[in-house]
Design a protein around this motif. Structure first.
Motif, PDB file in Angstrom:
ATOM      1  N   ALA A   1       0.826  -1.210   0.000  1.00 50.54           N
ATOM      2  CA  ALA A   1       0.000   0.000   0.000  1.00 50.54           C
ATOM      3  C   ALA A   1       0.856   1.255   0.000  1.00 50.54           C
ATOM      4  CB  ALA A   1      -0.927   0.016   1.217  1.00 50.54           C
ATOM      5  N   VAL A   2       0.388   2.252  -0.758  1.00 50.74           N
ATOM      6  CA  VAL A   2       0.912   3.611  -0.669  1.00 50.74           C
ATOM      7  C   VAL A   2      -0.158   4.394   0.088  1.00 50.74           C
ATOM      8  CG1 VAL A   2       1.707   5.638  -1.928  1.00 50.74           C
ATOM      9  CG2 VAL A   2       2.086   3.354  -2.885  1.00 50.74           C
ATOM     10  N   PRO A   3      -0.007   4.563   1.398  1.00 49.09           N
ATOM     11  CA  PRO A   3      -1.081   5.160   2.207  1.00 49.09           C
ATOM     12  C   PRO A   3      -1.357   6.611   1.828  1.00 49.09           C
ATOM     13  CG  PRO A   3       0.530   4.026   3.584  1.00 49.09           C
ATOM     14  CD  PRO A   3       1.136   4.159   2.221  1.00 49.09           C
ATOM     15  N   ALA A   4      -2.631   6.973   1.926  1.00 47.01           N
ATOM     16  CA  ALA A   4      -3.034   8.338   1.595  1.00 47.01           C
ATOM     17  C   ALA A   4      -2.837   9.301   2.752  1.00 47.01           C
ATOM     18  CB  ALA A   4      -4.504   8.353   1.166  1.00 47.01           C
ATOM     19  N   ALA A   5      -2.733   8.783   3.979  1.00 47.03           N
ATOM     20  CA  ALA A   5      -2.663   9.658   5.147  1.00 47.03           C
ATOM     21  C   ALA A   5      -1.954   8.944   6.290  1.00 47.03           C
ATOM     22  CB  ALA A   5      -4.070  10.084   5.571  1.00 47.03           C
ATOM     23  N   ALA A   6      -1.766   9.684   7.391  1.00 44.00           N
ATOM     24  CA  ALA A   6      -1.105   9.117   8.564  1.00 44.00           C
ATOM     25  C   ALA A   6      -2.009   8.145   9.308  1.00 44.00           C
ATOM     26  CB  ALA A   6      -0.659  10.241   9.495  1.00 44.00           C
ATOM     27  N   ASP A   7      -3.323   8.252   9.116  1.00 42.86           N
ATOM     28  CA  ASP A   7      -4.258   7.331   9.758  1.00 42.86           C
ATOM     29  C   ASP A   7      -4.210   5.997   9.024  1.00 42.86           C
ATOM     30  OD1 ASP A   7      -6.322   5.931  10.894  1.00 42.86           O
ATOM     31  OD2 ASP A   7      -7.834   7.501  10.655  1.00 42.86           O
ATOM     32  N   GLN A   8      -3.575   5.018   9.645  1.00 41.81           N
ATOM     33  CA  GLN A   8      -3.374   3.721   8.995  1.00 41.81           C
ATOM     34  C   GLN A   8      -3.948   2.581   9.836  1.00 41.81           C
ATOM     35  OE1 GLN A   8       0.854   3.489   8.275  1.00 41.81           O
ATOM     36  NE2 GLN A   8       0.894   5.410   7.146  1.00 41.81           N
ATOM     37  N   ARG A   9      -4.990   2.883  10.627  1.00 40.00           N
ATOM     38  CA  ARG A   9      -5.560   1.850  11.493  1.00 40.00           C
ATOM     39  C   ARG A   9      -6.116   0.681  10.700  1.00 40.00           C
ATOM     40  NH1 ARG A   9      -9.371   5.761  14.942  1.00 40.00           N
ATOM     41  NH2 ARG A   9      -9.341   6.791  12.903  1.00 40.00           N
ATOM     42  N   HIS A  10      -6.618   0.937   9.497  1.00 38.51           N
ATOM     43  CA  HIS A  10      -7.157  -0.149   8.678  1.00 38.51           C
ATOM     44  C   HIS A  10      -6.047  -1.084   8.205  1.00 38.51           C
ATOM     45  CE1 HIS A  10      -6.084   3.356   6.346  1.00 38.51           C
ATOM     46  NE2 HIS A  10      -5.997   2.642   5.242  1.00 38.51           N
ATOM     47  N   LEU A  11      -4.856  -0.531   7.964  1.00 42.23           N
ATOM     48  CA  LEU A  11      -3.724  -1.374   7.570  1.00 42.23           C
ATOM     49  C   LEU A  11      -3.209  -2.169   8.768  1.00 42.23           C
ATOM     50  CD1 LEU A  11      -1.902   1.199   5.272  1.00 42.23           C
ATOM     51  CD2 LEU A  11      -3.126  -0.851   4.536  1.00 42.23           C
ATOM     52  N   ALA A  12      -3.197  -1.529   9.942  1.00 39.90           N
ATOM     53  CA  ALA A  12      -2.814  -2.244  11.159  1.00 39.90           C
ATOM     54  C   ALA A  12      -3.791  -3.380  11.426  1.00 39.90           C
ATOM     55  CB  ALA A  12      -2.780  -1.281  12.344  1.00 39.90           C
ATOM     56  N   ALA A  13      -5.081  -3.138  11.152  1.00 32.36           N
ATOM     57  CA  ALA A  13      -6.097  -4.181  11.351  1.00 32.36           C
ATOM     58  C   ALA A  13      -5.867  -5.344  10.386  1.00 32.36           C
ATOM     59  CB  ALA A  13      -7.488  -3.598  11.158  1.00 32.36           C
ATOM     60  N   ALA A  14      -5.438  -5.036   9.169  1.00 29.20           N
ATOM     61  CA  ALA A  14      -5.152  -6.097   8.197  1.00 29.20           C
ATOM     62  C   ALA A  14      -4.038  -7.002   8.708  1.00 29.20           C
ATOM     63  CB  ALA A  14      -4.769  -5.492   6.855  1.00 29.20           C
ATOM     64  N   VAL A  15      -2.980  -6.393   9.240  1.00 31.36           N
ATOM     65  CA  VAL A  15      -1.881  -7.169   9.812  1.00 31.36           C
ATOM     66  C   VAL A  15      -2.382  -8.033  10.961  1.00 31.36           C
ATOM     67  CG1 VAL A  15       0.312  -7.004  11.065  1.00 31.36           C
ATOM     68  CG2 VAL A  15      -0.110  -5.530   9.088  1.00 31.36           C
TER      69      VAL A  15
END
Length: 333
Positions: free
Chosen positions: A119-133
């Motif tokens: 992923a190339v994140p759009a913002a500093a809010d990356q809780r959805h990516l942390a949830a994926a992990v």
């Protein structure tokens, strides 16, 4: 499968063996089954087969922010060139730099059981990516580091490249240097602005807010922003653009101005096709965007082979952070 077996007058098990290229099936039987499959237009469901056998879907999700930017096509080619070697296919999704769209896209990829996400994140809010992990999906970030969780990432030397390009303009006598960049939420733009400011400070100069324009995501917006800067009572004598979209827009603003010598100097981040054909002295920060994708693909493949609990770093496998180097190239000088 049952329809294929019935048409070929064999058992479903025999039809399955033929379509798996089992060499133990007699040649005449193989021909009948393949002819039946072709007549019926049968295609194996590889995703269902993989899941039934306890394997993944064979899909890798690539989440990017702007497919109109050639950088992302090169990134995707780099990723695909690596993961294809592991028999994986790349599925690309575009977020348009919108965080809500990114959340939905990541959730959809997880629901489709992808084996991993780059992923190339759009913002500093990356809780959805942390949830994926946390759900067991390995994640690698590109162009932006992880925020609030641990993950492998590959970055460009944004700060160093911007600092070097701005310093080059200062060395050529420029003191009023404008800056064109994307919205402040974009990590690469923020780092490149920091590099621009640091180069000015290195020479005892102070960044002038009047010469900094943020928020441009396409060439038309960048043209308008550059035109506005150049219309100031004491306009900048040079422009540094933090990505190729802004550089192209700035070029369009400068092109109608008087011949080189009085026109503003131009520098930018990201090399691009036809940069050498613009007929204007141009300094660009170059790097291998394919390599950025290849590194991301390798990091993900390594993590997938030895994933730890919850998809996080495998035991004995520390989080990796790779930085791709930059260099300056000159065109039309």
């Amino acid at each position: 499968m049952r329809d294929v077996a019935q048409r070929a007058d064999v058992s479903a098990m025999t039809a399955s063996r033929v379509l798996r290229d089992d060499p133990r099936v007699l040649p005449a039987t193989r021909e009948r089954v393949r002819a039946a499959a072709a007549a019926l237009g049968y295609r194996p469901n590889e995703v269902a087969r993989s899941l039934r056998l306890g394997r993944g879907t064979g899909l890798v999700g690539l989440v990017v922010t702007n497919l109109a930017n050639p950088f992302y096509s090169r990134l995707a080619l780099g990723v695909d060139s690596v993961v294809a070697g592991d028999g994986l296919k790349t599925v690309i999704g575009n977020t348009g730099q919108d965080l809500d769209a990114e959340r939905e896209l990541v959730a959809d990829l997880i629901a489709r059981r992808v084996d991993g996400i780059i992923a190339v994140p759009a913002a500093a809010d990356q809780r959805h990516l942390a949830a994926a992990v946390a759900e067991g999906v390995p994640v690698v970030l590109a162009s932006r580091p992880p925020e609030g969780f641990e993950a492998d990432c590959v970055l460009v030397d944004d700060f160093g490249g911007a600092r070097a390009a701005t310093a080059r303009l200062i060395e050529r006598g420029h003191r009023r240097i404008g800056f064109l960049g994307p919205p402040p939420a974009v990590y690469t733009g923020t780092e490149r602005l920091r590099g621009y400011t640091a180069a000015l400070a290195d020479r005892g100069l102070t960044a002038d807010d009047r010469y900094v324009s943020l928020g441009q995501t396409d060439p038309d917006e960048a043209t308008a922003a550059a035109t506005a800067l150049l219309a100031l009572p004491d306009p900048p004598t040079a422009l540094f653009c933090s990505n190729n979209r802004n550089t192209i827009g700035a070029f369009r603003a400068i092109r109608p101005l008087p011949p080189t010598g009085t026109a503003p100097a131009l520098a930018g981040f990201d090399d691009f096709e036809l940069a050498d054909a613009l007929g204007l002295p141009l300094t660009l920060v170059a790097y291998d965007s394919d390599e950025l994708g290849r590194v991301a693909g390798r990091l993900l493949a390594e993590r997938m082979r030895g994933r730890g609990p919850g998809g996080g770093p495998a035991p004995g496998g520390p989080v990796q952070r790779v930085v791709v180097a930059t260099s300056l190239v000159e065109y039309g000088a």
